[in-house]
Design an enzyme around this catalytic site. Sequence first.
Site, PDB file in Angstrom:
ATOM      1  N   TYR A  33       0.822  -1.319  -0.167  1.00 26.65           N
ATOM      2  CA  TYR A  33       0.063  -0.122   0.008  1.00 26.65           C
ATOM      3  C   TYR A  33       0.816   1.447   0.085  1.00 26.65           C
ATOM      4  O   TYR A  33       2.146   1.230   0.348  1.00 26.65           O
ATOM      5  CB  TYR A  33      -1.036  -0.025   1.210  1.00 26.65           C
ATOM      6  CG  TYR A  33      -0.240   0.188   2.654  1.00 26.65           C
ATOM      7  CD1 TYR A  33       0.592  -0.485   3.175  1.00 26.65           C
ATOM      8  CD2 TYR A  33      -0.559   1.456   3.380  1.00 26.65           C
ATOM      9  CE1 TYR A  33       1.081  -0.387   4.308  1.00 26.65           C
ATOM     10  CE2 TYR A  33       0.230   1.407   4.242  1.00 26.65           C
ATOM     11  CZ  TYR A  33       0.978   0.726   5.005  1.00 26.65           C
ATOM     12  OH  TYR A  33       1.409   1.028   6.127  1.00 26.65           O
ATOM     13  N   LYS A 149       6.526  -2.060   1.816  1.00 26.53           N
ATOM     14  CA  LYS A 149       5.355  -1.247   2.382  1.00 26.53           C
ATOM     15  C   LYS A 149       4.429  -2.332   2.401  1.00 26.53           C
ATOM     16  O   LYS A 149       3.245  -2.069   1.443  1.00 26.53           O
ATOM     17  CB  LYS A 149       4.796  -0.122   1.850  1.00 26.53           C
ATOM     18  CG  LYS A 149       4.089   0.830   2.650  1.00 26.53           C
ATOM     19  CD  LYS A 149       4.075   2.149   2.532  1.00 26.53           C
ATOM     20  CE  LYS A 149       2.976   3.018   2.955  1.00 26.53           C
ATOM     21  NZ  LYS A 149       3.327   3.015   4.537  1.00 26.53           N
ATOM     22  N   GLU A 182      12.108   2.373  13.910  1.00 26.68           N
ATOM     23  CA  GLU A 182      11.365   3.366  13.626  1.00 26.68           C
ATOM     24  C   GLU A 182       9.938   3.155  14.279  1.00 26.68           C
ATOM     25  O   GLU A 182      10.035   2.246  15.255  1.00 26.68           O
ATOM     26  CB  GLU A 182      10.997   3.144  11.872  1.00 26.68           C
ATOM     27  CG  GLU A 182      10.180   1.915  11.814  1.00 26.68           C
ATOM     28  CD  GLU A 182      10.024   1.585  10.219  1.00 26.68           C
ATOM     29  OE1 GLU A 182       9.874   2.383   9.655  1.00 26.68           O
ATOM     30  OE2 GLU A 182       9.884   0.455   9.753  1.00 26.68           O
ATOM     31  N   LEU A 207      11.254   1.277   6.707  1.00 23.99           N
ATOM     32  CA  LEU A 207      10.627   1.741   5.788  1.00 23.99           C
ATOM     33  C   LEU A 207      11.364   3.112   5.270  1.00 23.99           C
ATOM     34  O   LEU A 207      11.627   3.806   6.201  1.00 23.99           O
ATOM     35  CB  LEU A 207       9.196   1.941   5.825  1.00 23.99           C
ATOM     36  CG  LEU A 207       8.329   2.474   4.559  1.00 23.99           C
ATOM     37  CD1 LEU A 207       7.941   1.495   3.585  1.00 23.99           C
ATOM     38  CD2 LEU A 207       6.967   3.045   5.021  1.00 23.99           C
TER      39      LEU A 207
END
Length: 285
Positions: A33, A149, A182, A207
């Site tokens: 996505y 992702k 993250e 990411l």
Amino acid sequence: MSRIAYVNGRYRPHRGALVHVEDRGYQFADGVYEVCEVRGGRIVDERRHLARLTRSLAELRIELPMPLSALSIVLHETVRRNRVRDGIVYLQVTRGVARRDHAFPAPGTAPSVVVTARAHDNDRAEKMAADGIAVITLADNRWARPDIKSVSLLPNILAKQAAREAGAREAWFVDARGFITEGSSSNAWIVTADDEVMTRPVDNSILNGISRAVVLDAIAARGLRLTERPFTAAEAKAAREAFVTAASQIVQPVVRIDGKPVGDGRPGAFAMALRREFHRHAEFT
Ligand code: PLP
């Protein structure tokens, strides 16, 4: 006004926008996505989001469902039909619909494409930035490819929920060596006591955030000192400032980590400046 969703070639009323039960996104989270910010009715950094989508698809060997120029038209049309001025547009591509079997379906199985858009409340977003957010830290228990992702987000969901239950807005994942990777839906940054901005370098463990890239440009334009290296939770707690970046919230100051105030416990000056300057360094289409 009723919302509209794009589903596999058709624009449908949102409440009746359905995918098949054997869609591999539903069965296996076998899909990817993108989330782009919408600002003033335009899409922010679409080109870079579509480049990252192309990469995620290639890594999973899912075909690009249509040329990027056609996907771009669908994104803009979904924003237009939903009359979104400020908000987000969401794009999901899965490996398509096929009889349930872990292995890939037959070549030629069409990927599924869903696009939705929704407005957000600017005043609420600005208030959240003015207040800053709290984060918690927890062990990074994701698979080894968070650089893709993927819609497979269970650890992220559990982390975000743990944050909410602790009265925080975000969770920072910590790797086996004690370094922050993250956030559950954002990249993590600190500003050290001697004004050095720090964020983890891009590799397979995080990411490659589009907002991260925009903020790197904003940092360069301001002439701030930047070091791309992993930092620990202890370093983050001793930092002068902390913040997160993501398309849905651009730059969001962090004022508490695991209950401990960051700096003076208020949003940092660097974070707020980068937030103000963010869109000068973004592309609009
Ligand atoms: N890291 C994770 C795990 C995310 O889910 C996101 C965004 O949703 C980000 C980082 C930030 O990426 P971007 O700036 O492209 O939104």
